[in-house]
Motif scaffolding. Structure first.
Motif, short mmCIF file in Angstrom:
data_model
loop_
_atom_site.label_atom_id
_atom_site.label_comp_id
_atom_site.label_asym_id
_atom_site.label_seq_id
_atom_site.Cartn_x
_atom_site.Cartn_y
_atom_site.Cartn_z
N TYR A 15 -66.14 24.58 8.66
CA TYR A 15 -67.52 25.07 8.73
C TYR A 15 -68.29 24.29 9.79
CZ TYR A 15 -66.65 27.37 4.28
OH TYR A 15 -66.14 28.18 3.29
N THR B 9 -78.13 28.87 3.69
CA THR B 9 -79.20 28.11 4.32
C THR B 9 -79.97 27.38 3.23
OG1 THR B 9 -80.80 29.91 4.20
CG2 THR B 9 -79.47 29.78 6.20
N ASN C 139 -69.29 29.66 9.19
CA ASN C 139 -67.86 29.48 9.45
C ASN C 139 -67.63 29.49 10.96
OD1 ASN C 139 -67.84 32.18 10.27
ND2 ASN C 139 -66.92 32.91 8.37
N LEU D 226 -75.18 26.61 7.15
CA LEU D 226 -73.73 26.42 7.12
C LEU D 226 -73.09 27.73 7.56
CD1 LEU D 226 -71.70 24.16 6.29
CD2 LEU D 226 -71.36 25.46 4.19
N LEU E 137 -72.22 22.87 10.54
CA LEU E 137 -73.48 22.57 9.88
C LEU E 137 -74.55 22.39 10.94
CD1 LEU E 137 -75.14 21.71 7.34
CD2 LEU E 137 -74.39 19.37 7.83
N THR F 130 -78.69 19.20 3.15
CA THR F 130 -77.24 19.31 3.33
C THR F 130 -76.55 19.49 1.99
OG1 THR F 130 -77.31 17.99 5.36
CG2 THR F 130 -75.19 18.14 4.22
N ARG F 131 -76.94 18.71 1.00
CA ARG F 131 -76.35 18.89 -0.34
C ARG F 131 -76.64 20.29 -0.87
NH1 ARG F 131 -78.27 13.58 -0.96
NH2 ARG F 131 -80.15 14.34 -1.99
N ILE G 110 -78.60 21.41 11.57
CA ILE G 110 -79.74 20.72 10.96
C ILE G 110 -80.91 20.79 11.92
CG2 ILE G 110 -80.63 18.56 10.04
CD1 ILE G 110 -77.75 17.74 9.39
N VAL H 278 -77.28 23.12 0.84
CA VAL H 278 -76.57 24.19 1.53
C VAL H 278 -75.09 24.20 1.16
CG1 VAL H 278 -75.91 23.07 3.75
CG2 VAL H 278 -76.60 25.46 3.72
N LEU H 279 -74.50 23.01 0.97
CA LEU H 279 -73.10 22.96 0.53
C LEU H 279 -72.93 23.54 -0.87
CD1 LEU H 279 -72.10 19.44 1.90
CD2 LEU H 279 -71.42 21.68 2.81
N THR I 151 -81.27 23.50 6.99
CA THR I 151 -79.84 23.43 7.27
C THR I 151 -79.24 24.81 7.19
OG1 THR I 151 -79.36 22.96 4.94
CG2 THR I 151 -79.53 21.07 6.42
#
Length: 67
Positions: A3, A28, A20, A18, A5, A58-59, A7, A61-62, A16
């Motif tokens: 992936y 998002t 592929n 993410l 990322l 980030t956390r 920011i 979006v993951l 953020t």
């Protein structure tokens, strides 16, 4: 799967994204931060808030993407 990322640290929040490798957006997220205006015409921010917002977004979006 790999992936990418993205920011973006903006004035009122950090966004953020993410995606592929083909560029398909998987999720998002946005985490806000404060802007301080101690005097008229002044504007300042605490870089520690940028860091915390980047980590939080980030956390988020993951988690949204299920990664």
């Amino acid at each position: 799967m790999s992936y990418l990322l993205g920011i973006d640290i903006g004035t009122s929040g950090t966004k953020t994204l993410l995606a592929n490798k083909a560029g398909q957006v998987k999720a998002t997220a946005t985490a806000g931060h404060d802007v301080s205006a101690p005097f008229p015409g002044w504007s300042q921010q605490d870089p520690r808030q940028w860091w915390r917002a980047a980590c939080k977004a980030t956390r988020m979006v993951l988690e949204k993407a299920g990664v």
